[in-house]
Structures are given as C-alpha cells and as structure tokens.
Motif scaffolding. Structure first.
Motif, PDB file in Angstrom:
ATOM      1  N   ARG A  21       0.818  -1.214   0.000  1.00 20.70           N
ATOM      2  CA  ARG A  21       0.000   0.000   0.000  1.00 20.70           C
ATOM      3  C   ARG A  21       0.851   1.263   0.000  1.00 20.70           C
ATOM      4  N   TYR A  22       2.126   1.121   0.349  1.00 19.60           N
ATOM      5  CA  TYR A  22       2.976   2.309   0.483  1.00 19.60           C
ATOM      6  C   TYR A  22       3.320   2.936  -0.861  1.00 19.60           C
ATOM      7  N   VAL A  23       3.360   2.112  -1.910  1.00 20.97           N
ATOM      8  CA  VAL A  23       3.629   2.670  -3.233  1.00 20.97           C
ATOM      9  C   VAL A  23       2.366   2.733  -4.083  1.00 20.97           C
ATOM     10  N   ARG A  24       1.259   2.289  -3.546  1.00 25.06           N
ATOM     11  CA  ARG A  24      -0.018   2.365  -4.273  1.00 25.06           C
ATOM     12  C   ARG A  24      -0.789   3.631  -3.930  1.00 25.06           C
ATOM     13  N   TYR A  43      12.904   3.609  -0.601  1.00 22.13           N
ATOM     14  CA  TYR A  43      13.878   3.645  -1.694  1.00 22.13           C
ATOM     15  C   TYR A  43      13.180   3.684  -3.050  1.00 22.13           C
ATOM     16  N   GLN A  44      12.191   2.804  -3.228  1.00 23.01           N
ATOM     17  CA  GLN A  44      11.557   2.696  -4.531  1.00 23.01           C
ATOM     18  C   GLN A  44      10.780   3.949  -4.899  1.00 23.01           C
ATOM     19  N   ILE A  45      10.101   4.543  -3.920  1.00 25.36           N
ATOM     20  CA  ILE A  45       9.333   5.761  -4.179  1.00 25.36           C
ATOM     21  C   ILE A  45      10.243   6.876  -4.682  1.00 25.36           C
ATOM     22  N   ILE A  46      11.372   7.047  -4.002  1.00 21.35           N
ATOM     23  CA  ILE A  46      12.308   8.116  -4.384  1.00 21.35           C
ATOM     24  C   ILE A  46      12.979   7.795  -5.711  1.00 21.35           C
ATOM     25  N   ASN A  47      13.404   6.535  -5.852  1.00 18.92           N
ATOM     26  CA  ASN A  47      14.091   6.139  -7.084  1.00 18.92           C
ATOM     27  C   ASN A  47      13.195   6.313  -8.306  1.00 18.92           C
ATOM     28  N   ASP A  48      11.916   5.992  -8.156  1.00 12.86           N
ATOM     29  CA  ASP A  48      10.996   6.130  -9.290  1.00 12.86           C
ATOM     30  C   ASP A  48      10.851   7.582  -9.722  1.00 12.86           C
ATOM     31  N   GLU A  49      10.776   8.496  -8.766  1.00 13.54           N
ATOM     32  CA  GLU A  49      10.672   9.916  -9.117  1.00 13.54           C
ATOM     33  C   GLU A  49      11.949  10.433  -9.754  1.00 13.54           C
ATOM     34  N   LEU A  50      13.080   9.963  -9.242  1.00 14.76           N
ATOM     35  CA  LEU A  50      14.362  10.439  -9.772  1.00 14.76           C
ATOM     36  C   LEU A  50      14.593   9.996 -11.210  1.00 14.76           C
ATOM     37  N   MET A  51      13.895   8.950 -11.648  1.00 15.24           N
ATOM     38  CA  MET A  51      14.037   8.515 -13.037  1.00 15.24           C
ATOM     39  C   MET A  51      13.595   9.597 -14.015  1.00 15.24           C
ATOM     40  N   LEU A  52      12.782  10.533 -13.527  1.00 17.62           N
ATOM     41  CA  LEU A  52      12.283  11.602 -14.393  1.00 17.62           C
ATOM     42  C   LEU A  52      13.289  12.750 -14.539  1.00 17.62           C
ATOM     43  N   ASP A  53      14.373  12.701 -13.754  1.00 18.44           N
ATOM     44  CA  ASP A  53      15.442  13.684 -13.930  1.00 18.44           C
ATOM     45  C   ASP A  53      16.137  13.448 -15.278  1.00 18.44           C
ATOM     46  N   GLY A  54      16.868  14.472 -15.723  1.00 23.71           N
ATOM     47  CA  GLY A  54      17.683  14.300 -16.912  1.00 23.71           C
ATOM     48  C   GLY A  54      18.875  13.398 -16.624  1.00 23.71           C
ATOM     49  N   ASN A  55      19.483  12.882 -17.677  1.00 21.23           N
ATOM     50  CA  ASN A  55      20.686  12.061 -17.562  1.00 21.23           C
ATOM     51  C   ASN A  55      21.895  12.986 -17.404  1.00 21.23           C
ATOM     52  N   PRO A  56      22.625  12.906 -16.274  1.00 21.59           N
ATOM     53  CA  PRO A  56      23.762  13.825 -16.068  1.00 21.59           C
ATOM     54  C   PRO A  56      24.797  13.770 -17.183  1.00 21.59           C
ATOM     55  N   ARG A  57      25.010  12.589 -17.764  1.00 20.26           N
ATOM     56  CA  ARG A  57      26.006  12.459 -18.828  1.00 20.26           C
ATOM     57  C   ARG A  57      25.597  13.234 -20.073  1.00 20.26           C
ATOM     58  N   LEU A  58      24.279  13.406 -20.269  1.00 25.57           N
ATOM     59  CA  LEU A  58      23.787  14.133 -21.448  1.00 25.57           C
ATOM     60  C   LEU A  58      23.458  15.578 -21.131  1.00 25.57           C
TER      61      LEU A  58
END
Length: 503
Positions: A21-24, A43-58
């Motif tokens: 229920r924590y991620v739902r 961890y998963q909640i934060i990691n999922d949001e951070l995926m929307l950041d740009g790629n630092p290498r690009l």
C-alpha cells in the motif's frame, strides 16, 4: 502436533514492493507522514521519481564532472561520514587538503620558497572561493584607507558583464559596488582597456575570468596586468587582480602552458578554481589560492579549539564533507600532469569534431574560440524561421540538455546554444549530437505551423514587391489548410523518392 500460523494482513514479508500500500497511495509531499514505511518502499518511491530527472552524462549545459573511476567512487563513499572540520579527529584528511592546496599553488606558479607552505583553502565550489577572495580584498582595502584617514564605505570591484552570478551575489551580500564592462558584438569578454578606465581609488580589485561561462573564452589577464601596472604608477594606487579560473584553471596549465595568466603576473594576488569542473571531481569542491600570506588578512582567520586542538579556519560555512577533498587528491596523484594533459587534449579534440560538424550544416555561426575552455557556443545564422530556444527544447526529446541563452548587456540581442565538452563526452557522442541537431532543424523547418508562416510571409513579400493590392488579403482557414496539406504532400513524396528501395 504441527503448529501452523496464518499470516496477518499486516505481514509485510508477503507483499512485493509495488503491491504494498505504500507505493499504491501517495505520501504527503510537504508534511511529514504520521507513520514509518519500510526501507524498500522508501527507496523505490524516491528512485521512481528520480528517473524523471535528466541524464547527467547528457547534460551538456553543465561544466560539472559527471563521471569518476569506480575506485574513487569507493573512496568517496568510505569517507562520506567524515566531517572535514573535525581536523583533530581526521588529521589525515586535513593533510590531504593541504597537499592539494600546495599542488594547485605550484600548478599556478605561486612564488614559493623551498619548503614554504602555500596559502589556500578548499571550499564548496568556486562560489565560496570567490566570496573568500573578495572578503580578503575588501578587508585589505579598508585597512589601507583607514590608515590613510580616507573614507572606506564605498568599495567597488571592476569586472566584465560576462561574470558568473556568484560575483553579483558577493557584491550584494557584502555591500560592494559591481562595476561591469559591457560587452559588444563579436567581443564577449571583458575589454582590459575599458576595465582599467573604470578603476578608481575605491576599487578593491579587478576580476578577470579564465574561461567565460558564456563562450569559454579566456580574458587577456596579461594585458590587464600591464595596463594596471601603468595606472598604479600614475596614480599611486596598488589595485590588484583576482583571476576567476573556475573553468580554465585546470585547463590552461596543461594545454596552454606558455599563457601568462597566473601568479607569474605580479598583480595577480589570488586565484580560484573549481575542482568539480575540469578538476574532474563530483560537485562540491573548489579552491582558492593566495599569492602569499600578506594577501590574506590575518583578522579574517578564526582559531577554534573546542574540537580538540587549535584549528585555524577561513570559510563561510563550517561543517562539510570530506569526500570531495579526498577525491581531488585521488585525481591529482592518479592522473598527474600527464593524465590531466591527456584528458584536456581529448576534450579539445572532441570540441573540434563538434565545431566542424556544426559548421558543415551551414546553419550556424560559431561564437566560441578555439583557445579556451573546450566548449562550443553557436547561434543560428537565420533565426527568422525558428530560434535557438526552440532547438534547445526539441533536443530534449533525444535526451540532450543543451542550454540556450541571451548574452549580457550590450550584446543581449545575441542568442546562443552551448555544449560543454567534459571528460565523459566521447567522440561518438559528439558525432551523434550533430546528427540529432540536423534532425531537429529538419523537423522545425517542416512543422505545419512553420510552413503556414513561411507561406504567408513569402506571399506578403511578393505582393508588396509587385505593388499588388492583395498584400493585405487574408486567406480563410480552409484555404490555409489546403495549402499546408499540399506542402506536406510534396514533402512526404520527396522523402519517399529519397528512400526508395532502401529497407
């Protein structure tokens, strides 16, 4: 008898992370939740949001390092819990910082005698380094004016309008007037002659930039030094120079060793450099080096002993991590002069590949210089169809983050795009970027809205040239729809002919 247990609904061991229920359900964003949640879910909640950041290498907007060797990553993680200011508890970390200061001072040709220790400090980036250098200049100037019985309440700094915003912050925070030399078309750095003309008795220093943020160009520190020496002789003043080498300080010594910009020039009293730019360390480390002890007023240095021993400190903040200092030492001993030279030459070569690729399109003017920070700043030759901001926005669809911005006064009518070439920007990526920019240009050229605008402009111009009364005629939406559709049909047919027989 076998005893069995039925798992309760609250038994988290039977739930997968995404079924819990924590991620739902959404957590409150701006208030702390009443209850704890499992570490896996957090961890998963934060990691999922951070995926929307740009790629630092690009992220080609940034000068900041985005890649380091795994061995250095491990050293940084091993020391991430060390507070640098606890010098008595972590004496080796303090020693490593002192070694870095001395290595960088020698790199900048500080006039040190044998076994003489350099004067400098590690900072949280060049912004703090500039604040500290500025405070030293202000205090020295105030002490001099007090000794002469003159007013000391209106200090100023002379610099170019192309300075980074941290100079404006210093001026505003510490009540120093910032006198900016305006830019002109084709000359996007501080003009030394105009800068010296603006110097007066209340000027605490002239700030020169070795690697402008706007186009990577090195300002002529040698010429500034020579002109200022003459003015000081004429007036009896002793106006010094600070060099903001945030971007270029780890470039010039390796690929332009004969260029005089550092402590070889007598009026250069302090230099700052960003370890997290071409010093090749992750964000959070800068350095400021003074020519000698006399250039850093002793009253700015604090001495504390409540951490276990007498410790001198000259920083704006107090606590800070040790990781970046250790990483800087790693890079300095790992790469040495040879390694840094190889990295900077490779960056310069990749910048050349990108510059030549853009020139071949025939669509851009190159604003950056070949001598300077390895970056490519460029603007459209014709922005009547679409502008640099649209190119920047469309490139994000391909993952690239390329900034578009206007120049400072008096060149604010010039808009440029800028690509910073870092260590991890390979030749393959440079070639790929050119290909994607060509695609973007093609797409923007053929957007229906653009087709409509171009057709309208062409028709208006033609009618006006022929003296026709139809110049003011406005087509209906249906007429425009038919004309745009026809233009698209021609475009698609042309594209099919080009790719005919190709799988």
């Amino acid at each position: 008898m076998v005893l069995s247990k039925i798992a309760s609904e609250s038994d988290m061991s039977i739930h997968s992370t995404f079924a819990s229920r924590y991620v739902r359900t959404s957590l409150p964003r701006f208030k702390m939740a009443e209850n704890s949640i499992p570490k896996e879910a957090a961890y998963q909640i934060i990691n999922d949001e951070l995926m929307l950041d740009g790629n630092p290498r690009l992220n080609l907007a940034s000068f900041v390092t985005t890649w380091m060797e795994p061995e250095c990553d491990k050293l940084m993680m091993d020391s991430i819990n060390k507070n640098y200011v606890d010098m008595d508890e972590y004496p080796v970390t303090t020693e490593l910082q002192n070694r870095c200061v001395n290595m960088i001072a020698h790199l900048f040709n500080a006039p040190l005698e044998d076994k003489e220790t350099a004067v400098g400090v590690g900072t949280v980036g060049s912004s703090e380094a500039i604040m500290l250098a500025g405070l030293a200049f202000k205090r020295k100037w105030q002490n001099k004016m007090k000794a002469q019985g003159k007013p000391y309440d209106k200090p100023n700094i002379v610099t170019g309008a192309n300075v980074q915003v941290c100079w404006e912050k210093f001026a505003r925070y510490f009540e120093v007037e910032l006198k900016e030399v305006k830019l002109t078309d084709g000359y996007y750095v501080m003009n030394p002659e105009k800068a010296v003309e603006m110097v007066d008795e209340n000027t605490i220093c002239v700030a020169a930039i070795l690697g402008s943020t706007l186009n990577g160009e090195f300002e002529d520190v040698k010429k500034l030094n020579d002109l200022l020496i003459e003015k000081n002789k004429e007036t009896g003043w002793d106006t010094p120079i600070h060099v903001d080498a945030a971007s270029g300080g780890f470039i010039a010594p390796f690929i332009y060793p004969e260029l005089e910009w550092d402590f070889r020039l007598p009026l250069v009293k302090s230099i700052n450099v960003s370890g997290h730019k071409y010093g090749l360390v992750y964000a959070g480390i800068g350095w400021v080096i003074w020519r000698n002890k006399e250039d850093l007023p002793d009253e700015l240095i604090f001495h504390i002993n409540y951490l276990g021993a007498d410790q001198p400190t000259f920083t704006l903040n107090f606590s800070k991590g040790s990781s970046q200092i250790i990483a800087q030492y790693y890079q300095l001993i790992r790469l040495g002069y040879e390694g840094y030279k190889n990295v900077m030459e490779n960056c310069q070569e990749n910048a050349k590949v990108l510059r030549e690729g853009l020139e071949k399109t025939g669509r851009f003017d190159i604003v950056s210089k070949e001598v300077g920070v390895p970056l490519v700043a460029f603007s459209l030759k014709d922005n009547s169809k679409h502008d640099e901001f649209e190119i920047s926005e469309t490139l994000r669809r391909f993952g690239w983050i390329v900034p578009a911005y206007t120049m400072p006064p008096d060149a604010q009518h010039i808009t440029v795009l800028r690509v910073v070439i870092r260590e991890d920007f390979s030749r393959t990526l440079a070639e790929r970027l050119v290909m994607d920019i060509v695609k973007v240009l093609h797409e923007l050229d053929m957007l229906p809205a653009r087709v409509k605008a171009k057709l309208a402009a062409a028709e208006e111009a033609s009618a006006t040239a022929n003296g026709s009364d139809n110049a003011s005629h406005h087509k209906t939406d249906r007429e425009w729809e038919l004309e745009v559709t026809e233009a698209w049909k021609k475009f698609v047919a042309k594209k099919k002919n080009k790719t005919k027989g190709v799988c």
